[in-house]
Motif scaffolding. Structure first.
Motif, PDB file in Angstrom:
ATOM      1  N   GLN A 155      -3.677  -8.947 -31.130  1.00 49.79           N
ATOM      2  CA  GLN A 155      -4.211  -7.911 -32.022  1.00 49.79           C
ATOM      3  C   GLN A 155      -5.366  -8.430 -32.863  1.00 49.79           C
ATOM      4  O   GLN A 155      -6.365  -7.737 -33.071  1.00 49.79           O
ATOM      5  CB  GLN A 155      -3.092  -7.374 -32.921  1.00 49.79           C
ATOM      6  N   GLU A 156      -5.232  -9.672 -33.345  1.00 55.05           N
ATOM      7  CA  GLU A 156      -6.256 -10.212 -34.230  1.00 55.05           C
ATOM      8  C   GLU A 156      -7.566 -10.475 -33.486  1.00 55.05           C
ATOM      9  O   GLU A 156      -8.652 -10.174 -33.999  1.00 55.05           O
ATOM     10  CB  GLU A 156      -5.753 -11.501 -34.888  1.00 55.05           C
ATOM     11  N   THR A 157      -7.467 -11.033 -32.275  1.00 57.32           N
ATOM     12  CA  THR A 157      -8.708 -11.303 -31.543  1.00 57.32           C
ATOM     13  C   THR A 157      -9.334 -10.009 -31.039  1.00 57.32           C
ATOM     14  O   THR A 157     -10.562  -9.888 -30.995  1.00 57.32           O
ATOM     15  CB  THR A 157      -8.465 -12.257 -30.361  1.00 57.32           C
ATOM     16  N   ALA A 158      -8.509  -9.037 -30.662  1.00 57.79           N
ATOM     17  CA  ALA A 158      -9.060  -7.742 -30.255  1.00 57.79           C
ATOM     18  C   ALA A 158      -9.817  -7.106 -31.417  1.00 57.79           C
ATOM     19  O   ALA A 158     -10.909  -6.538 -31.232  1.00 57.79           O
ATOM     20  CB  ALA A 158      -7.943  -6.824 -29.779  1.00 57.79           C
ATOM     21  N   GLN A 159      -9.256  -7.214 -32.617  1.00 58.78           N
ATOM     22  CA  GLN A 159      -9.948  -6.694 -33.788  1.00 58.78           C
ATOM     23  C   GLN A 159     -11.234  -7.485 -34.038  1.00 58.78           C
ATOM     24  O   GLN A 159     -12.256  -6.925 -34.457  1.00 58.78           O
ATOM     25  CB  GLN A 159      -9.038  -6.763 -35.011  1.00 58.78           C
ATOM     26  N   GLY A 160     -11.175  -8.801 -33.762  1.00 59.50           N
ATOM     27  CA  GLY A 160     -12.366  -9.628 -33.902  1.00 59.50           C
ATOM     28  C   GLY A 160     -13.486  -9.203 -32.964  1.00 59.50           C
ATOM     29  O   GLY A 160     -14.657  -9.206 -33.334  1.00 59.50           O
ATOM     30  N   VAL A 161     -13.117  -8.825 -31.731  1.00 58.78           N
ATOM     31  CA  VAL A 161     -14.118  -8.299 -30.798  1.00 58.78           C
ATOM     32  C   VAL A 161     -14.711  -7.010 -31.352  1.00 58.78           C
ATOM     33  O   VAL A 161     -15.924  -6.794 -31.306  1.00 58.78           O
ATOM     34  CB  VAL A 161     -13.490  -8.067 -29.403  1.00 58.78           C
ATOM     35  N   LYS A 162     -13.854  -6.167 -31.885  1.00 59.81           N
ATOM     36  CA  LYS A 162     -14.340  -4.903 -32.439  1.00 59.81           C
ATOM     37  C   LYS A 162     -15.263  -5.137 -33.633  1.00 59.81           C
ATOM     38  O   LYS A 162     -16.292  -4.463 -33.783  1.00 59.81           O
ATOM     39  CB  LYS A 162     -13.166  -4.025 -32.860  1.00 59.81           C
ATOM     40  N   ASP A 163     -14.901  -6.111 -34.468  1.00 52.19           N
ATOM     41  CA  ASP A 163     -15.686  -6.391 -35.677  1.00 52.19           C
ATOM     42  C   ASP A 163     -16.933  -7.226 -35.396  1.00 52.19           C
ATOM     43  O   ASP A 163     -17.799  -7.349 -36.269  1.00 52.19           O
ATOM     44  CB  ASP A 163     -14.822  -7.120 -36.705  1.00 52.19           C
TER      45      ASP A 163
END
Length: 317
Positions: free
Chosen positions: A247-255
């Motif tokens: 979840q955290e890295t996916a959010q990092g890709v989004k951000d």
């Protein structure tokens, strides 16, 4: 990437892998098959990647009425013992990772000689046939690394740092070799992936020592988060890419703090490994084609993260 079908030549015998009464179920969801399947991985405790592998396996077991016995150990010798334990308990099928193939060869051979069908998943694509394993579900890690390297080379990468978080892992080494094939000055760095604080401090020291590093290639989602912390504490302008998602890295890709991820779809690996064993035990089914079933590589970036993020948050991607 489209899946590549593979042949599943599994033998169901009177010892392990015994043939059940064909009337025990109709093959639909909730079938009370009565089979016991062991899944044995090299999971390091706390690595969220394996939550998805296990979730896929558990869903497949629920669908088919399989009693799933999951166990794990990152130590190759101890993983071999877990495989032997599954053989001794006379399970019907075994799904195992093959990240250290030579260390597992003996126990895998014992399983196949006992007539227990064995499938590989996640690691060991170049070795599963040699070990006598009939099927493999996972990514071609050399191809994945090469794809990542070609992409960052096109973006101007000159000196990537490829961070290996588990010593002796053929999959991680293959990823770095793939990156190096596209960017020759790629440098490998060994870290202890079981200790996030140590990963951060090792990366901090390396980035301070060598400001020419322009990309950090994380080979696992938790390591990408550690890389982000290491960057924050220094002046490095290195960009971060990663293999795998949480979840955290996916959010990092989004951000935009992580450039992209190379996804291998671990939920699918667990789901297909258990399902393929069930279908072979119940119906003698084979998946034709003679090659591994590829679940990756697949790029996740700013263009498609909006579509994929909900599945990551749901624990199924």
């Amino acid at each position: 990437m489209a899946l590549v079908a593979a042949v599943l030549v599994l033998t169901a015998c009177s010892e392990g892998g015994r043939v059940k009464d064909p009337d025990t179920g109709d093959g639909t969801a909730g079938d009370n098959s009565g089979y016991t399947i062991a899944m044995i991985t090299h999971e390091t405790p706390g690595d969220s990647f394996w939550d998805r592998v296990r979730a896929g396996a558990e869903q497949a077991a629920k669908n088919t009425g399989v009693d799933l016995k999951y166990s794990n150990d990152p130590d190759a010798g101890k993983q071999a013992v877990l495989i032997q334990n599954a053989v001794d308990s006379r399970v019907d099928g075994i799904a195992t990772t093959l990240v250290t193939p030579d260390a597992l060869a003996g126990s895998v051979k014992t399983a196949t000689q006992a007539g227990i069908p064995v499938v590989g998943l996640n690691a060991g694509i170049d070795d599963y046939r040699r070990l006598g394993v009939s099927m493999y579900f996972g990514s071609d890690e050399t191809r994945a690394g090469t794809a990542a390297g070609e992409r960052i080379a096109a973006e101007g990468a000159k000196h990537p740092l490829c961070v290996i978080h588990q010593a002796g892992s053929v999959s991680l080494e293959a990823r770095c070799e793939g990156v190096r094939s596209a960017v020759p000055d790629t440098e490998n760095l060994q870290v202890n992936g079981a200790d996030d604080a140590a990963v951060v401090s090792t990366l901090q020291a390396k980035l301070q020592q060598d400001p020419s590093i322009d990309y950090i290639v994380s080979l696992g989602a938790p390591i990408a988060l550690d890389a982000g912390k290491a960057k924050e504490s220094g002046d490095s302008q290195a960009k971060i890419i990663t293999f795998d998602l949480n979840q955290e890295t996916a959010q990092g890709v989004k951000d935009g703090t992580i450039e992209f991820s190379i996804d291998q779809q671990p939920y699918m690996q667990g789901f297909m490994a258990v399902t393929s064993l069930y279908l072979n035990l119940k119906n003698g089914n084979d998946l034709g084609g003679g090659e591994a079933v590829l679940t990756g590589p697949s790029f996740v970036d700013g263009d498609n993260i909006g579509q994929i993020l909900p599945f990551v948050q749901n624990g199924t991607r």
